[in-house]
Motif scaffolding. Structure first.
Motif, PDB file in Angstrom:
ATOM      1  N   LEU A   1       0.825  -1.213   0.000  1.00  0.00           N
ATOM      2  CA  LEU A   1       0.000   0.000   0.000  1.00  0.00           C
ATOM      3  C   LEU A   1       0.857   1.260   0.000  1.00  0.00           C
ATOM      4  O   LEU A   1       0.482   2.269  -0.613  1.00  0.00           O
ATOM      5  CB  LEU A   1      -0.947  -0.009   1.197  1.00  0.00           C
ATOM      6  N   ALA A   2       2.011   1.223   0.660  1.00  0.00           N
ATOM      7  CA  ALA A   2       2.919   2.372   0.639  1.00  0.00           C
ATOM      8  C   ALA A   2       3.478   2.592  -0.766  1.00  0.00           C
ATOM      9  O   ALA A   2       3.573   3.727  -1.245  1.00  0.00           O
ATOM     10  CB  ALA A   2       4.060   2.162   1.630  1.00  0.00           C
ATOM     11  N   LYS A   3       3.809   1.489  -1.443  1.00  0.00           N
ATOM     12  CA  LYS A   3       4.308   1.594  -2.814  1.00  0.00           C
ATOM     13  C   LYS A   3       3.230   2.137  -3.738  1.00  0.00           C
ATOM     14  O   LYS A   3       3.497   3.005  -4.584  1.00  0.00           O
ATOM     15  CB  LYS A   3       4.779   0.215  -3.296  1.00  0.00           C
ATOM     16  N   GLU A   4       1.996   1.637  -3.572  1.00  0.00           N
ATOM     17  CA  GLU A   4       0.877   2.130  -4.380  1.00  0.00           C
ATOM     18  C   GLU A   4       0.658   3.622  -4.200  1.00  0.00           C
ATOM     19  O   GLU A   4       0.317   4.333  -5.143  1.00  0.00           O
ATOM     20  CB  GLU A   4      -0.411   1.387  -4.000  1.00  0.00           C
ATOM     21  N   ALA A   5       0.855   4.094  -2.976  1.00  0.00           N
ATOM     22  CA  ALA A   5       0.626   5.508  -2.667  1.00  0.00           C
ATOM     23  C   ALA A   5       1.828   6.377  -3.008  1.00  0.00           C
ATOM     24  O   ALA A   5       1.763   7.602  -2.861  1.00  0.00           O
ATOM     25  CB  ALA A   5       0.296   5.654  -1.181  1.00  0.00           C
ATOM     26  N   GLY A   6       2.917   5.780  -3.462  1.00  0.00           N
ATOM     27  CA  GLY A   6       4.113   6.541  -3.798  1.00  0.00           C
ATOM     28  C   GLY A   6       4.846   7.057  -2.578  1.00  0.00           C
ATOM     29  O   GLY A   6       5.549   8.068  -2.643  1.00  0.00           O
ATOM     30  N   LEU A   7       4.728   6.327  -1.450  1.00  0.00           N
ATOM     31  CA  LEU A   7       5.312   6.792  -0.192  1.00  0.00           C
ATOM     32  C   LEU A   7       6.428   5.896   0.325  1.00  0.00           C
ATOM     33  O   LEU A   7       6.823   6.003   1.485  1.00  0.00           O
ATOM     34  CB  LEU A   7       4.218   6.889   0.873  1.00  0.00           C
ATOM     35  N   SER A   8       6.949   5.045  -0.522  1.00  0.00           N
ATOM     36  CA  SER A   8       7.976   4.107  -0.063  1.00  0.00           C
ATOM     37  C   SER A   8       9.237   4.804   0.434  1.00  0.00           C
ATOM     38  O   SER A   8       9.991   4.245   1.232  1.00  0.00           O
ATOM     39  CB  SER A   8       8.341   3.134  -1.192  1.00  0.00           C
ATOM     40  N   SER A   9       9.482   6.033  -0.019  1.00  0.00           N
ATOM     41  CA  SER A   9      10.680   6.754   0.419  1.00  0.00           C
ATOM     42  C   SER A   9      10.580   7.219   1.869  1.00  0.00           C
ATOM     43  O   SER A   9      11.600   7.441   2.529  1.00  0.00           O
ATOM     44  CB  SER A   9      10.937   7.961  -0.487  1.00  0.00           C
ATOM     45  N   LEU A  10       9.344   7.385   2.372  1.00  0.00           N
ATOM     46  CA  LEU A  10       9.145   7.835   3.749  1.00  0.00           C
ATOM     47  C   LEU A  10       8.640   6.729   4.662  1.00  0.00           C
ATOM     48  O   LEU A  10       8.788   6.820   5.878  1.00  0.00           O
ATOM     49  CB  LEU A  10       8.137   8.996   3.797  1.00  0.00           C
ATOM     50  N   CYS A  11       8.022   5.722   4.081  1.00  0.00           N
ATOM     51  CA  CYS A  11       7.360   4.681   4.873  1.00  0.00           C
ATOM     52  C   CYS A  11       8.044   3.333   4.694  1.00  0.00           C
ATOM     53  O   CYS A  11       8.274   2.894   3.565  1.00  0.00           O
ATOM     54  CB  CYS A  11       5.888   4.544   4.458  1.00  0.00           C
ATOM     55  N   LYS A  12       8.327   2.686   5.799  1.00  0.00           N
ATOM     56  CA  LYS A  12       8.944   1.365   5.766  1.00  0.00           C
ATOM     57  C   LYS A  12       8.199   0.467   6.747  1.00  0.00           C
ATOM     58  O   LYS A  12       7.702   0.934   7.775  1.00  0.00           O
ATOM     59  CB  LYS A  12      10.430   1.461   6.147  1.00  0.00           C
ATOM     60  N   ALA A  13       8.094  -0.805   6.422  1.00  0.00           N
ATOM     61  CA  ALA A  13       7.467  -1.768   7.328  1.00  0.00           C
ATOM     62  C   ALA A  13       8.475  -2.866   7.659  1.00  0.00           C
ATOM     63  O   ALA A  13       9.113  -3.422   6.763  1.00  0.00           O
ATOM     64  CB  ALA A  13       6.215  -2.373   6.701  1.00  0.00           C
ATOM     65  N   VAL A  14       8.614  -3.155   8.937  1.00  0.00           N
ATOM     66  CA  VAL A  14       9.570  -4.146   9.416  1.00  0.00           C
ATOM     67  C   VAL A  14       8.826  -5.215  10.209  1.00  0.00           C
ATOM     68  O   VAL A  14       7.978  -4.886  11.050  1.00  0.00           O
ATOM     69  CB  VAL A  14      10.635  -3.489  10.323  1.00  0.00           C
ATOM     70  N   LYS A  15       9.120  -6.488   9.922  1.00  0.00           N
ATOM     71  CA  LYS A  15       8.527  -7.564  10.708  1.00  0.00           C
ATOM     72  C   LYS A  15       9.352  -7.755  11.973  1.00  0.00           C
ATOM     73  O   LYS A  15      10.570  -7.959  11.914  1.00  0.00           O
ATOM     74  CB  LYS A  15       8.478  -8.873   9.925  1.00  0.00           C
ATOM     75  N   GLY A  16       8.683  -7.668  13.104  1.00  0.00           N
ATOM     76  CA  GLY A  16       9.388  -7.840  14.366  1.00  0.00           C
ATOM     77  C   GLY A  16       8.451  -7.735  15.541  1.00  0.00           C
ATOM     78  O   GLY A  16       7.329  -7.239  15.434  1.00  0.00           O
ATOM     79  N   ASP A  17       8.925  -8.199  16.675  1.00  0.00           N
ATOM     80  CA  ASP A  17       8.152  -8.233  17.909  1.00  0.00           C
ATOM     81  C   ASP A  17       8.322  -6.915  18.642  1.00  0.00           C
ATOM     82  O   ASP A  17       9.452  -6.519  18.956  1.00  0.00           O
ATOM     83  CB  ASP A  17       8.661  -9.400  18.754  1.00  0.00           C
ATOM     84  N   PHE A  18       7.230  -6.234  18.963  1.00  0.00           N
ATOM     85  CA  PHE A  18       7.378  -4.948  19.653  1.00  0.00           C
ATOM     86  C   PHE A  18       7.720  -5.110  21.134  1.00  0.00           C
ATOM     87  O   PHE A  18       7.935  -4.122  21.826  1.00  0.00           O
ATOM     88  CB  PHE A  18       6.167  -4.036  19.451  1.00  0.00           C
TER      89      PHE A  18
END
Length: 393
Positions: free
Chosen positions: A164-181
């Motif tokens: 969804l970030a790529k679709e919105a053209g926001l990949s440069s500001l938004c990143k998603a990381v898999k991990g335990d909070f």
């Protein structure tokens, strides 16, 4: 070819495609591997079986859910993510429902409020703790210009967030990381700010996730949060109230809700400086005269204006229609076995949330803003908490 993944190496997760935009197409995708979906449904439900028989003593079942909180929440979001997007949107949270604003505007304003309180601006690095599929992450990045990293332990939601970030053209500001909070994959003292929106309640213990936020923040860094808590009007010895809160917990994958005083005590014990806090859902909160109740989208008003029609899927009638649609699809074997049980679970949650909101025994938006001290505290309190409740992390 059917593909399955595993959760902690034990349970196959339903086949899902993060690029599919249609709810029905996603159900069809899951239907290519019905056994995994059913196993996930049954696994989630087993954690609540004993409590359904009796709510008199829930200590053992709460302890089991705490020790398996990562599995519990992973199973839950494997099951409900597509339903959430279909019925609610990509921001999985409530908001103050200002009467002159649309539902979408209220959701965005709720997110902007955190960005403003944190003072986010271009160049700052912030973590979204438990980011879902990234609706708030993308909105806050657009609003503030800050770099926002979403942290999430559910693989499907992480993939969906990236898509969804790529679709919105926001990949440069938004990143998603898999991990335990509760065991964040970030260096200590590395982030400018952090926020969480209705996510920390999934932790086995609030002290574990808040302690990790404290660790990764730079000295002087701030943490803003909307927390799910019970209020001072909740009486756990009242069987009717206890049933409502238990249904909220079961329908939303929460081992045990904390109280407002417990939440504040955890923050202080960890060493945070408390800047401000307020239950924004309270009838005594500021600007209540300009708002409808936060649970109105679930309760429904059935007026004929366009805004209410837009929200029809959230209402009891809309949820009933969705439930019947899912039942039909499952009966015709066009949706995987167990899909109806997921729909019923979410209806249980919605009804309980409305009752809890009406009685003001629960809040989904206890807001707090805290800061990590500029000077290091001696012997960080976070280390004093037992990790016994984070089995599997």
């Amino acid at each position: 070819m059917t593909r399955t993944a595993t959760t902690n190496g034990t349970l196959p997760t339903p086949v899902q495609d993060p690029e599919l935009g249609s709810f029905l197409l996603r159900l069809r995708k899951k239907n290519t591997d019905t056994s995994s979906h059913k196993l996930t449904v049954d696994s989630y439900y087993q954690y609540w079986d004993s409590d359904r028989k009796s709510l008199e003593n829930t200590e053992n079942s709460v302890a089991e859910r705490r020790s398996n909180s990562d599995k519990l929440t992973n199973h839950f979001y494997d099951l409900v993510t597509d339903f959430y997007e279909y019925g609610w949107g990509t921001s999985f949270h409530f908001a103050r429902m200002f009467r002159e604003s649309s539902f979408k505007q209220c959701i965005s304003q709720h997110e902007h409020y955190l960005a403003l309180k944190l003072g986010l601006k271009p160049g700052m690095e912030c973590v979204d703790v438990g980011c879902g599929v990234g609706g708030p992450l993308r909105e806050i990045a657009k609003f503030s210009g800050a770099y926002v990293t979403g942290l999430n332990n559910n693989a499907y939601q992480v993939e969906r967030c990236r898509h969804l970030a790529k679709e919105a053209g926001l990949s440069s500001l938004c990143k998603a990381v898999k991990g335990d909070f509760q065991n964040m994959p970030f260096p200590s003292n590395s982030l400018d700010a952090a926020y969480a929106i209705e996510a920390c309640c999934h932790a086995s213990r609030l002290e574990n996730v808040y302690g990790e936020v404290f660790r990764v923040l730079k000295p002087g860094g701030m943490f803003a949060c909307y927390e799910w808590l019970t209020t001072d009007r909740y009486d756990e010895t009242n069987p009717a109230q206890k049933k409502i809160i238990h249904d909220v917990e079961e329908g939303n994958s929460i081992s045990k809700l904390y109280t407002v005083p417990q939440c504040l005590t955890v923050l202080k014990t960890l060493g945070f400086e408390i800047i401000e806090y307020c239950d924004l859902a309270s009838s005594e909160a500021p600007l209540q005269e300009a708002q409808d109740p936060w649970y109105l989208p679930l309760q429904g008003s059935y007026s004929l204006n366009l805004e209410q029609l837009h929200r029809w899927r959230m209402t009891p009638l809309g949820r009933w229609m969705t439930d019947k649609m899912v039942l039909t699809l499952e009966t015709l074997r066009m949706a995987p076995s167990g899909t109806r049980k997921v729909s019923s679970l979410l209806n249980l949650a919605a009804d309980a949330l409305v009752k809890a909101g009406q009685q003001e025994i629960f809040t989904p938006m206890f807001f707090f803003l805290v800061r990590k001290p500029e000077t290091p505290v001696a012997a960080p309190a976070a280390a004093a908490f037992s990790r016994a409740d984070t089995v599997g992390h």
